[in-house]
Design an enzyme around this catalytic site. Structure first.
Site, PDB file in Angstrom:
ATOM      1  N   ASN A  18      28.936 -11.115 -22.848  1.00 16.52           N
ATOM      2  CA  ASN A  18      29.411 -10.853 -24.205  1.00 16.52           C
ATOM      3  C   ASN A  18      30.946 -10.793 -24.193  1.00 16.52           C
ATOM      4  OD1 ASN A  18      30.246  -9.444 -26.562  1.00 16.52           O
ATOM      5  ND2 ASN A  18      28.110  -8.924 -26.912  1.00 16.52           N
ATOM      6  N   ASP A  20      33.062 -10.332 -26.650  1.00 15.77           N
ATOM      7  CA  ASP A  20      33.721  -9.576 -27.734  1.00 15.77           C
ATOM      8  C   ASP A  20      34.836  -8.656 -27.230  1.00 15.77           C
ATOM      9  OD1 ASP A  20      31.703 -10.730 -29.189  1.00 15.77           O
ATOM     10  OD2 ASP A  20      30.612  -8.873 -29.568  1.00 15.77           O
ATOM     11  N   HIS A  21      34.593  -8.020 -26.076  1.00 17.45           N
ATOM     12  CA  HIS A  21      35.564  -7.023 -25.615  1.00 17.45           C
ATOM     13  C   HIS A  21      36.837  -7.652 -25.070  1.00 17.45           C
ATOM     14  CE1 HIS A  21      32.763  -3.916 -26.535  1.00 17.45           C
ATOM     15  NE2 HIS A  21      31.834  -4.598 -25.912  1.00 17.45           N
ATOM     16  N   ARG A  29      46.592  -6.776 -30.897  1.00 11.49           N
ATOM     17  CA  ARG A  29      48.003  -7.102 -31.175  1.00 11.49           C
ATOM     18  C   ARG A  29      48.176  -8.440 -31.905  1.00 11.49           C
ATOM     19  NH1 ARG A  29      51.803  -4.790 -27.306  1.00 11.49           N
ATOM     20  NH2 ARG A  29      51.227  -2.608 -27.194  1.00 11.49           N
ATOM     21  N   HIS A  54      29.678 -11.895 -31.027  1.00 11.17           N
ATOM     22  CA  HIS A  54      29.185 -11.287 -32.270  1.00 11.17           C
ATOM     23  C   HIS A  54      30.224 -11.483 -33.367  1.00 11.17           C
ATOM     24  CE1 HIS A  54      27.428  -7.339 -34.205  1.00 11.17           C
ATOM     25  NE2 HIS A  54      27.448  -8.361 -35.044  1.00 11.17           N
ATOM     26  N   ARG A  56      31.157 -10.263 -36.465  1.00  7.70           N
ATOM     27  CA  ARG A  56      30.844  -9.123 -37.333  1.00  7.70           C
ATOM     28  C   ARG A  56      31.328  -9.378 -38.751  1.00  7.70           C
ATOM     29  NH1 ARG A  56      29.432  -4.172 -34.388  1.00  7.70           N
ATOM     30  NH2 ARG A  56      29.535  -3.235 -36.441  1.00  7.70           N
ATOM     31  N   ARG A  60      36.148  -7.722 -36.817  1.00  4.44           N
ATOM     32  CA  ARG A  60      37.041  -6.858 -36.044  1.00  4.44           C
ATOM     33  C   ARG A  60      37.455  -7.481 -34.704  1.00  4.44           C
ATOM     34  NH1 ARG A  60      32.995  -1.914 -34.493  1.00  4.44           N
ATOM     35  NH2 ARG A  60      32.753  -1.915 -36.749  1.00  4.44           N
ATOM     36  N   HIS A  61      36.625  -8.358 -34.164  1.00  2.00           N
ATOM     37  CA  HIS A  61      37.070  -9.053 -32.930  1.00  2.00           C
ATOM     38  C   HIS A  61      36.930 -10.570 -33.099  1.00  2.00           C
ATOM     39  CE1 HIS A  61      32.820  -8.312 -32.241  1.00  2.00           C
ATOM     40  NE2 HIS A  61      32.993  -7.064 -31.825  1.00  2.00           N
ATOM     41  N   GLU A  81      25.555 -13.623 -32.023  1.00  2.00           N
ATOM     42  CA  GLU A  81      24.962 -12.422 -32.629  1.00  2.00           C
ATOM     43  C   GLU A  81      25.466 -12.303 -34.060  1.00  2.00           C
ATOM     44  OE1 GLU A  81      25.009  -9.773 -28.519  1.00  2.00           O
ATOM     45  OE2 GLU A  81      26.253  -9.177 -30.210  1.00  2.00           O
ATOM     46  N   THR A 111      29.875   0.219 -32.093  1.00  4.11           N
ATOM     47  CA  THR A 111      29.185  -0.930 -31.542  1.00  4.11           C
ATOM     48  C   THR A 111      27.810  -0.973 -32.199  1.00  4.11           C
ATOM     49  OG1 THR A 111      28.394  -1.966 -29.499  1.00  4.11           O
ATOM     50  CG2 THR A 111      28.398   0.435 -29.546  1.00  4.11           C
ATOM     51  N   THR A 112      26.964  -1.929 -31.798  1.00  2.00           N
ATOM     52  CA  THR A 112      25.666  -2.051 -32.462  1.00  2.00           C
ATOM     53  C   THR A 112      24.797  -0.835 -32.116  1.00  2.00           C
ATOM     54  OG1 THR A 112      25.934  -4.397 -32.051  1.00  2.00           O
ATOM     55  CG2 THR A 112      23.820  -3.699 -32.933  1.00  2.00           C
ATOM     56  N   GLU A 162      15.347  -9.197 -28.189  1.00  5.43           N
ATOM     57  CA  GLU A 162      16.230  -8.548 -27.219  1.00  5.43           C
ATOM     58  C   GLU A 162      16.003  -7.058 -27.378  1.00  5.43           C
ATOM     59  OE1 GLU A 162      20.277  -9.938 -26.763  1.00  5.43           O
ATOM     60  OE2 GLU A 162      20.951  -7.926 -26.196  1.00  5.43           O
ATOM     61  N   HIS A 201      22.633  -3.932 -23.854  1.00  8.33           N
ATOM     62  CA  HIS A 201      23.442  -2.863 -24.444  1.00  8.33           C
ATOM     63  C   HIS A 201      23.600  -1.704 -23.468  1.00  8.33           C
ATOM     64  CE1 HIS A 201      25.590  -0.598 -27.419  1.00  8.33           C
ATOM     65  NE2 HIS A 201      25.582  -1.684 -28.161  1.00  8.33           N
ATOM     66  N   GLY A 223      28.425  -6.841 -21.852  1.00  5.99           N
ATOM     67  CA  GLY A 223      29.822  -7.079 -22.188  1.00  5.99           C
ATOM     68  C   GLY A 223      30.755  -5.993 -21.688  1.00  5.99           C
ATOM     69  N   HIS A 224      30.613  -4.804 -22.254  1.00  3.49           N
ATOM     70  CA  HIS A 224      31.615  -3.761 -22.052  1.00  3.49           C
ATOM     71  C   HIS A 224      31.865  -3.446 -20.577  1.00  3.49           C
ATOM     72  CE1 HIS A 224      33.306   0.364 -22.244  1.00  3.49           C
ATOM     73  NE2 HIS A 224      33.974  -0.177 -23.241  1.00  3.49           N
TER      74      HIS A 224
HETATM   75  N1  PXP Z   1      23.283  -7.251 -26.919  1.00  2.00           N
HETATM   76  C1  PXP Z   1      23.596  -7.031 -28.214  1.00  2.00           C
HETATM   77  C2  PXP Z   1      22.646  -7.516 -29.257  1.00  2.00           C
HETATM   78  C3  PXP Z   1      24.781  -6.390 -28.578  1.00  2.00           C
HETATM   79  O1  PXP Z   1      25.070  -6.191 -29.875  1.00  2.00           O
HETATM   80  C4  PXP Z   1      25.678  -5.989 -27.564  1.00  2.00           C
HETATM   81  C5  PXP Z   1      26.962  -5.328 -27.926  1.00  2.00           C
HETATM   82  O2  PXP Z   1      27.776  -6.193 -28.630  1.00  2.00           O
HETATM   83  C6  PXP Z   1      25.327  -6.258 -26.229  1.00  2.00           C
HETATM   84  C7  PXP Z   1      24.111  -6.858 -25.937  1.00  2.00           C
HETATM   85  C8  PXP Z   1      26.220  -5.900 -25.095  1.00  2.00           C
HETATM   86  O3  PXP Z   1      26.412  -4.526 -25.022  1.00  2.00           O
HETATM   87  P1  PXP Z   1      27.493  -3.923 -24.029  1.00  2.00           P
HETATM   88  O4  PXP Z   1      28.830  -4.395 -24.501  1.00  2.00           O
HETATM   89  O5  PXP Z   1      27.301  -2.461 -24.154  1.00  2.00           O
HETATM   90  O6  PXP Z   1      27.180  -4.460 -22.666  1.00  2.00           O
END
Ligand code: PXP
Length: 251
Positions: A18, A20-21, A29, A54, A56, A60-61, A81, A111-112, A162, A201, A223-224
């Site tokens: 993922n 996004d981060h 910035r 994702h 959104r 936001r990202h 997503e 987050t979700t 999922e 997640h 992701g995170h």
């Molecule tokens: N799966 C889904 C559907 C999510 O929304 C997210 C968070 O964006 C993730 C997986 C990944 O979660 P994490 O960033 O906590 O690993």
């Protein structure tokens, strides 16, 4: 000599990274870096099986433009997503990702948080799923490990779920064991219905093994943790370490 004896008896488990981060850093910035295409290439080169992102509603990202760029440069699988809205359905039909994961969305959340309520929003989710099915986009529904919710997935017509692992990831001790059992049971049940099971997640280096050991699970979206780990070891090493955790769990 039988060379098959060392092979894993379970199906391979894929990793969706993922991004996004990483893009969060760019948006903090409004700089051109970290570059999106460089991100996609680095993540794929390190062995991720899919690029997850994702879009959104509050942007936001990930931005609209990013989604089109990922479609153009992704050489693995693009997993978009998105919330169950007409706007997102239209964008998905235009972008044509390989997979779409439908998620719940609240503007104020970090987050979700929580899975999609496929019972209350059955009609809306079914309509969106059917539209995406017609476009040959593989639809996944991001839901809690709840049998009641899984029972509605086939009626909706989504081929994939999922399972939300957030509660499991945040729990400790016995509470975590109970949540793991829910995920195991939900995975078995969904698989018996012919539904592909993914999970994600809050997964990290300590809690992934138990989830990756569930034989029905075919993909983890993370992701995170991977981005946080890459601060110290780089993105390639971060992905390689996670792939190894996943591989070891399947033996
Ligand atoms: N799966 C889904 C559907 C999510 O929304 C997210 C968070 O964006 C993730 C997986 C990944 O979660 P994490 O960033 O906590 O690993």
């Amino acid at each position: 000599m039988d060379t098959n004896t060392t092979k894993s008896p379970m199906a391979p488990l894929e990793l969706g990274f993922n991004i996004d981060h990483i893009i969060n850093i760019r948006q903090a910035r409004f700089t051109p870096y970290p570059d999106l295409i460089e991100t996609v290439k680095a993540v794929e080169a390190a062995g991720a099986d899919a690029i997850t992102l994702h879009l959104r509603e509050d942007r936001r990202h990930i931005q609209d433009d990013d989604v089109y760029k990922v479609r153009k440069h992704c050489n693995t699988r693009m997993n978009l997503e998105l919330a169950a809205t007409d706007e997102m359905t239209k964008i998905a039909c235009d972008v044509q990702p390989d997979d779409c994961c439908v998620v719940p969305e609240k503007r104020e959340e970090l987050t979700t948080e929580g899975g999609l309520d496929v019972i209350t929003h059955f009609d809306r989710i079914k309509k969106m799923t059917q539209t995406l099915n017609q476009q040959n986009i593989k639809v996944s529904l991001f839901i809690e490990p709840s049998i009641e919710h899984i029972k509605r997935v086939s009626d909706i017509g989504a081929p994939v779920i999922e399972l939300h692992t957030g509660t499991y990831a945040n729990a400790t001790g016995d509470a975590q064991k109970v949540e793991l059992e829910r995920i195991q049971y939900a995975s078995e049940f969904a698989s018996e219905q012919g539904i592909q099971v993914n999970a994600g997640h809050g997964l990290d280096n300590l809690n992934t093994t138990a989830i990756a050991s569930i034989p029905q699970i075919q993909e983890l979206n993370i992701g995170h943790y991977l981005v946080a780990r890459s601060v110290f070891v780089g993105i390639e090493q971060s992905i390689k370490e996670m792939k190894q955790i996943m591989l070891d769990a399947r033996v």
